[in-house]
Design a protein around this motif. Structure first.
Motif, PDB file in Angstrom:
ATOM      1  N   VAL A   8     -38.780   6.654 -18.820  1.00  8.30           N
ATOM      2  CA  VAL A   8     -39.590   7.760 -19.327  1.00  8.30           C
ATOM      3  C   VAL A   8     -39.248   9.066 -18.621  1.00  8.30           C
ATOM      4  CG1 VAL A   8     -41.496   6.289 -19.992  1.00  8.30           C
ATOM      5  CG2 VAL A   8     -41.459   7.236 -17.691  1.00  8.30           C
ATOM      6  N   GLY A  62     -39.310  10.173 -24.024  1.00  6.73           N
ATOM      7  CA  GLY A  62     -40.011   9.153 -24.777  1.00  6.73           C
ATOM      8  C   GLY A  62     -39.651   7.768 -24.280  1.00  6.73           C
ATOM      9  N   SER A  63     -40.115   6.761 -25.005  1.00  5.05           N
ATOM     10  CA  SER A  63     -39.854   5.378 -24.606  1.00  5.05           C
ATOM     11  C   SER A  63     -38.414   4.975 -24.857  1.00  5.05           C
ATOM     12  CB  SER A  63     -40.793   4.433 -25.362  1.00  5.05           C
ATOM     13  OG  SER A  63     -40.623   4.582 -26.768  1.00  5.05           O
ATOM     14  N   ASN A  81     -37.898  10.399 -28.493  1.00  4.93           N
ATOM     15  CA  ASN A  81     -38.923  10.093 -29.489  1.00  4.93           C
ATOM     16  C   ASN A  81     -40.283  10.641 -29.041  1.00  4.93           C
ATOM     17  OD1 ASN A  81     -40.029   8.249 -27.639  1.00  4.93           O
ATOM     18  ND2 ASN A  81     -39.172   6.449 -28.667  1.00  4.93           N
ATOM     19  N   ASN A  82     -41.317  10.311 -29.786  1.00  5.16           N
ATOM     20  CA  ASN A  82     -42.651  10.888 -29.537  1.00  5.16           C
ATOM     21  C   ASN A  82     -43.583   9.880 -28.875  1.00  5.16           C
ATOM     22  OD1 ASN A  82     -44.413  13.189 -29.838  1.00  5.16           O
ATOM     23  ND2 ASN A  82     -45.510  12.059 -31.442  1.00  5.16           N
ATOM     24  N   ASP A  83     -43.050   9.040 -28.014  1.00  2.00           N
ATOM     25  CA  ASP A  83     -43.836   7.999 -27.348  1.00  2.00           C
ATOM     26  C   ASP A  83     -43.702   8.147 -25.834  1.00  2.00           C
ATOM     27  OD1 ASP A  83     -45.226   5.706 -26.697  1.00  2.00           O
ATOM     28  OD2 ASP A  83     -43.549   4.354 -27.150  1.00  2.00           O
ATOM     29  N   PRO A  84     -44.725   8.733 -25.166  1.00  2.00           N
ATOM     30  CA  PRO A  84     -46.022   9.155 -25.699  1.00  2.00           C
ATOM     31  C   PRO A  84     -45.957  10.575 -26.268  1.00  2.00           C
ATOM     32  CG  PRO A  84     -45.978   9.478 -23.334  1.00  2.00           C
ATOM     33  CD  PRO A  84     -44.663   8.839 -23.684  1.00  2.00           C
ATOM     34  N   PRO A  85     -46.927  10.934 -27.131  1.00  2.00           N
ATOM     35  CA  PRO A  85     -46.937  12.288 -27.696  1.00  2.00           C
ATOM     36  C   PRO A  85     -47.136  13.344 -26.608  1.00  2.00           C
ATOM     37  CG  PRO A  85     -48.375  10.825 -28.933  1.00  2.00           C
ATOM     38  CD  PRO A  85     -48.005  10.101 -27.681  1.00  2.00           C
ATOM     39  N   ARG A  86     -46.452  14.461 -26.746  1.00  3.18           N
ATOM     40  CA  ARG A  86     -46.632  15.590 -25.828  1.00  3.18           C
ATOM     41  C   ARG A  86     -47.579  16.629 -26.416  1.00  3.18           C
ATOM     42  NH1 ARG A  86     -41.981  13.643 -26.391  1.00  3.18           N
ATOM     43  NH2 ARG A  86     -40.694  12.948 -24.653  1.00  3.18           N
ATOM     44  N   LYS A  91     -49.101  12.787 -33.745  1.00  4.77           N
ATOM     45  CA  LYS A  91     -49.301  11.420 -33.288  1.00  4.77           C
ATOM     46  C   LYS A  91     -48.372  10.495 -34.064  1.00  4.77           C
ATOM     47  CE  LYS A  91     -54.157  11.939 -31.909  1.00  4.77           C
ATOM     48  NZ  LYS A  91     -54.235  13.386 -32.109  1.00  4.77           N
ATOM     49  N   ASP A  93     -44.887   7.858 -34.561  1.00  6.23           N
ATOM     50  CA  ASP A  93     -43.445   7.887 -34.367  1.00  6.23           C
ATOM     51  C   ASP A  93     -42.849   9.145 -34.978  1.00  6.23           C
ATOM     52  OD1 ASP A  93     -40.975   7.019 -33.606  1.00  6.23           O
ATOM     53  OD2 ASP A  93     -40.865   5.324 -34.992  1.00  6.23           O
ATOM     54  N   ARG A 126     -38.824   4.292 -33.480  1.00  2.00           N
ATOM     55  CA  ARG A 126     -38.763   4.769 -32.093  1.00  2.00           C
ATOM     56  C   ARG A 126     -37.371   5.231 -31.664  1.00  2.00           C
ATOM     57  NH1 ARG A 126     -41.649   0.380 -32.406  1.00  2.00           N
ATOM     58  NH2 ARG A 126     -39.981  -0.943 -31.610  1.00  2.00           N
TER      59      ARG A 126
END
Length: 363
Positions: A8, A62-63, A81-86, A91, A93, A126
């Motif tokens: 991360v 992201g993850s 990616n968006n995991d976790p969202p910033r 919200k 993927d 993801r």
């Protein structure tokens, strides 16, 4: 292909001890030849993200992050990616391109792109934005997870929404994974500013698979990139057999200028992975490209931008089959064969001293 980072934290982390900025790396492979050689000196021999030794800063990713970072003009650009969202507005993927401050690692802006869908094989869950950007001055060029080529303002929305493209809010609100109604998202100062957009699948007639993976080659006013044309979700059909594998765009407008006429499509075993490189041989500028059929192609570089409304076909100078004994017809029948298969080329060709280096093999 680029290196996958499941951490991360941005492992690059700018492990630089000098007071000033390091040399820019504005595209994947510093020079047109894509030989990845840097003139940078004085770098630490080792660094340790766990202890912070020789690390100036770290930034959360992201993850999954498959892209390679580029550095230009005091900015670091990196796909993830968006995991976790910033950002609470987004919200789920998404594909993300981060623009970070080179000195501090702080977020300046981000490009947020909904998944392509509905099939996961069009835009793998993801996966994020896997393509590495190319930067020149105040413009960045990148291929999104939806297969779009976008030209971005390096300042983001901080200096306003520059046209001609002004639909960033609608673009961020596109249906995710092909479900639900499209919405419009309020644009803020931390959003990317899209100058123009070229949708490769719809405008060039191609079909992506798993991910759009292209490092754009910039030469003068022209952008060269692979189209990621590939198999469909069954892995047995080429949805767009007549779609090009290599195209050229006008960097100022995104207009399609040229495409290959090799009809590589029916011979693609999986996807078009390789990005183009450029070299000069005997005063002749050539584009080197690894096809999804395991063949390296050399095309004449465009000498000028063609007239409005005209799309050229690249002039092939030579080609070389890296595996002439590999299967060439009905290649999908080898899908589950672990001993014999067609060959493809995943990495970029590298040009150096009148030689082209390429890695090829089975899938």
């Amino acid at each position: 292909m680029t290196i996958r980072a499941t951490s991360v934290m941005l492992a690059l982390a700018l492990a630089i001890l000098s007071v000033g900025r390091a040399a820019d790396q504005p595209q994947w492979g510093q020079r047109h030849s894509r030989n990845m050689v840097s003139d940078e000196t004085g770098l630490p021999e080792t660094f340790d993200p766990a202890t912070g030794r020789n690390i100036r800063w770290t930034a959360g990713l992201g993850s999954e992050s498959w892209a390679t970072p580029v550095v230009s003009g005091g900015r670091v650009l990196m796909g993830t990616n968006n995991d976790p969202p910033r950002d609470p507005r987004h919200k789920g993927d998404r594909g993300i391109l981060l623009c970070l401050d080179e000195k501090t690692g702080e977020l300046i802006w981000q490009l947020m792109v909904p998944k392509l869908g509905p099939s996961p094989y069009l835009d793998w869950p993801r996966g994020g934005i896997v393509s590495s950007p190319t930067v020149e001055g105040d413009r960045a060029y990148v291929v999104t997870n939806r297969g779009e080529v976008v030209c971005l303002d390096m300042a983001g929305m901080a200096n306003g929404n520059d046209g001609p493209y002004t639909d960033e809010g609608a673009h961020m609100g596109l249906p995710n994974k092909g479900t639900g109604e499209a919405t419009t998202v309020e644009v803020t100062a931390i959003d990317a500013d899209i100058i123009w957009l070229f949708d490769v699948p719809s405008q060039a007639g191609t079909w992506p698979h798993d991910a759009a993976h292209a490092s754009i080659l910039l030469d003068g006013d022209i952008l060269y990139l692979n189209t990621s044309n590939a198999v469909d979700e069954t892995h047995r059909n080429i949805k767009r057999p007549d779609g090009p594998s290599l195209i050229a765009l006008d960097k100022h407008t995104g207009r399609l200028l040229a495409k290959d006429a090799e009809r590589i499509g029916p011979r693609i075993f999986h996807s078009t992975w390789s990005s183009p490189a450029l070299g000069e041989v005997g005063g002749r500028r050539l584009i080197f490209f690894g096809g999804g059929d395991g063949v390296v192609y050399a095309f004449d570089a465009l000498k000028e931008i063609p007239p409005e409304g005209k799309v050229l076909e690249f002039n092939r100078v030579w080609k070389f089959d890296c595996d002439p004994n590999a299967p060439k017809e009905n290649v999908s029948q080898y899908l589950t064969n672990r001993e014999v298969s067609p060959t493809n080329i995943k990495g970029m060709p590298v040009f150096h001293n009148n030689r082209v280096y390429v890695a090829a093999g089975g899938d």
